[in-house]
Design a protein around this motif. Sequence first.
Motif, PDB file in Angstrom:
ATOM      1  N   THR A  49       0.853  -1.181   0.000  1.00  0.00           N
ATOM      2  CA  THR A  49       0.000   0.000   0.000  1.00  0.00           C
ATOM      3  C   THR A  49       0.891   1.233   0.000  1.00  0.00           C
ATOM      4  O   THR A  49       1.685   1.414   0.915  1.00  0.00           O
ATOM      5  N   CYS A  50       0.782   2.011  -1.057  1.00  0.00           N
ATOM      6  CA  CYS A  50       1.569   3.230  -1.125  1.00  0.00           C
ATOM      7  C   CYS A  50       0.717   4.372  -0.591  1.00  0.00           C
ATOM      8  O   CYS A  50      -0.388   4.600  -1.069  1.00  0.00           O
ATOM      9  N   GLN A  51       1.226   5.029   0.386  1.00  0.00           N
ATOM     10  CA  GLN A  51       0.486   6.147   0.968  1.00  0.00           C
ATOM     11  C   GLN A  51       1.469   7.263   1.235  1.00  0.00           C
ATOM     12  O   GLN A  51       2.494   7.056   1.888  1.00  0.00           O
ATOM     13  N   PHE A  52       1.187   8.432   0.707  1.00  0.00           N
ATOM     14  CA  PHE A  52       2.084   9.545   0.961  1.00  0.00           C
ATOM     15  C   PHE A  52       1.322  10.860   0.884  1.00  0.00           C
ATOM     16  O   PHE A  52       0.269  10.948   0.261  1.00  0.00           O
ATOM     17  N   THR A  53       1.878  11.812   1.563  1.00  0.00           N
ATOM     18  CA  THR A  53       1.294  13.150   1.557  1.00  0.00           C
ATOM     19  C   THR A  53       2.388  14.135   1.186  1.00  0.00           C
ATOM     20  O   THR A  53       3.491  14.071   1.726  1.00  0.00           O
ATOM     21  N   MET A  54       2.095  14.988   0.250  1.00  0.00           N
ATOM     22  CA  MET A  54       3.089  15.971  -0.173  1.00  0.00           C
ATOM     23  C   MET A  54       2.531  17.374  -0.027  1.00  0.00           C
ATOM     24  O   MET A  54       1.346  17.600  -0.286  1.00  0.00           O
ATOM     25  N   THR A  55       3.367  18.276   0.383  1.00  0.00           N
ATOM     26  CA  THR A  55       3.002  19.687   0.383  1.00  0.00           C
ATOM     27  C   THR A  55       3.825  20.353  -0.717  1.00  0.00           C
ATOM     28  O   THR A  55       5.050  20.260  -0.708  1.00  0.00           O
ATOM     29  N   ILE A  56       3.139  20.959  -1.663  1.00  0.00           N
ATOM     30  CA  ILE A  56       3.849  21.573  -2.792  1.00  0.00           C
ATOM     31  C   ILE A  56       3.471  23.045  -2.898  1.00  0.00           C
ATOM     32  O   ILE A  56       2.397  23.446  -2.450  1.00  0.00           O
ATOM     33  N   PRO A  57       4.347  23.849  -3.470  1.00  0.00           N
ATOM     34  CA  PRO A  57       3.995  25.257  -3.672  1.00  0.00           C
ATOM     35  C   PRO A  57       2.882  25.390  -4.710  1.00  0.00           C
ATOM     36  O   PRO A  57       2.748  24.536  -5.588  1.00  0.00           O
ATOM     37  N   ALA A  58       2.131  26.450  -4.584  1.00  0.00           N
ATOM     38  CA  ALA A  58       1.034  26.670  -5.533  1.00  0.00           C
ATOM     39  C   ALA A  58       1.596  27.238  -6.829  1.00  0.00           C
ATOM     40  O   ALA A  58       1.310  28.372  -7.231  1.00  0.00           O
ATOM     41  N   ASP A  59       2.417  26.445  -7.461  1.00  0.00           N
ATOM     42  CA  ASP A  59       3.110  26.845  -8.677  1.00  0.00           C
ATOM     43  C   ASP A  59       2.858  25.757  -9.722  1.00  0.00           C
ATOM     44  O   ASP A  59       3.135  24.579  -9.460  1.00  0.00           O
ATOM     45  N   PRO A  60       2.347  26.125 -10.882  1.00  0.00           N
ATOM     46  CA  PRO A  60       2.056  25.098 -11.897  1.00  0.00           C
ATOM     47  C   PRO A  60       3.248  24.200 -12.201  1.00  0.00           C
ATOM     48  O   PRO A  60       3.071  23.037 -12.555  1.00  0.00           O
ATOM     49  N   ARG A  61       4.450  24.756 -12.037  1.00  0.00           N
ATOM     50  CA  ARG A  61       5.637  23.933 -12.330  1.00  0.00           C
ATOM     51  C   ARG A  61       5.796  22.782 -11.354  1.00  0.00           C
ATOM     52  O   ARG A  61       6.549  21.851 -11.597  1.00  0.00           O
ATOM     53  N   ALA A  62       5.097  22.858 -10.226  1.00  0.00           N
ATOM     54  CA  ALA A  62       5.210  21.794  -9.225  1.00  0.00           C
ATOM     55  C   ALA A  62       4.233  20.649  -9.493  1.00  0.00           C
ATOM     56  O   ALA A  62       4.311  19.605  -8.858  1.00  0.00           O
TER      57      ALA A  62
END
Lengths: 339, 117
Positions: free
Chosen positions: A203-216
């Motif tokens: 089971t793959c489970q992950f949480t990511m926080t990314i900048p609100a930038d389309p490049r992300a």
Amino acid sequence: MTANLETGRLSALRRYTILDTQPERAFDDLALLASQICGTPMALITLVDADRQWFKSRVGMTAHETSRAVSFCAHAIHQSELFIVPDASLDARFRDNPQVTGGPKIRFYAGAPLVTPEGHALGTLCVADSVPRELTDDQKHALSAIRRQVEAQLELQRNLIVLERMLAERDHAEAEQKRLFDELNTAHENVRKLSGMMPFCSTCQFTMTIPADPRAIPTVTDGVTQVLTEKGWSEPDVMAVELALQEAVANAIRHGCGGDATKQLQCSVNCDDAGEVVITVRDPGAGFDPATIPNPLDPDNVFKPSGRGIFLITGLMDEVQYADGGRELQMRKRKPEAS
Amino acid sequence: MTLKERRVGDVTILHLTGRLVLDDGHDELRHKIEELADQERVSLIVDLKDVTYIDSCGVGLLIAKYVSLRRKRGDVKLLNLTARSHHLMEISKLLDVFETFESEDHALASFTREAQA
């Protein structure tokens, strides 16, 4: 000389890192000039260490160093100008010196202190003879001139050492920068391909926080795509999830964060071996009511340039839910064969 | 995304390669079409053969430029849709709006027919 001054002088001497180095032509030439101009069989460039005097260059002398206790130069470094002993056998300070009574049998000595720009006398340029003598004024001037050349040579050497150290530090910094850059690239690549961080988990489970930038956006979509592919999802289904995720994150950036790249959004992905992927995208915006979103298929809306994202997400995923006033979107899809 | 422009008579063919999404290619294509419109080059074929990824922003751009060029008596026609692009256009009900072609000659010929009509 006070203990403090001597300590400072010895520290300065260490900074030149010249003690016990190999002979060098630049110094040897100056010692030879001093010997020939003064007409003495001996000439030395000495450096007075704590307990010894060491010869960087020597003419007419076989020893590499002598004890500081029997050193003429240890006296000369306390003088501001030339220190001259016309006949050591008549001088109470030196007549019992082993270098006078034996060894090179020094009778005449003239030493010019080698002084750093900071005022530390490191040693001398000196000439010596086994017979008593005097120096003419011209010889004294010449000896002082050569002394200045020795001092200049010492400064050049020290500057070279400093330069070499700075270049080495620069090389080290560049190597470190490259290493960090490579590490960053590797880390970024691993983040981009999230499956790289969890290759064989059921089971793959992950949480990511990314900048609100389309490049992300690819940071998330590439990773999910790879995870699903490795879990045997078909290409059309992977494409559907990828596009739905692209739309969800793009919406969160444009509407939830107002396109402000300094804001952040959170994306959680849970993919199990039973064949279901659940994705949650959360933004910090004011939220919205999904029921108010117009249907892009209506004839009035079909030519509008925007408003298709949610429609696509709904069409591509099996189930779509909103929570927290529209700030959180949860969508799930099952592999068709696992349904 | 990379963009190559070719002109055949009054028709401009834009060959796109890569992604046409919010963060990539969107602005470049918009500027190019606006630049062409300023030159009165309003007959456009967009070749999507090498577009690997297109999202609603990409679709939105195409429909926006379709509308603006039609207002100038021009047109935007799509060439070589991949399965992925075709699927997206289909569920967005835009295959009823755009003329699509699998052959550049046919796409060019469609402009000729319209000019003669």
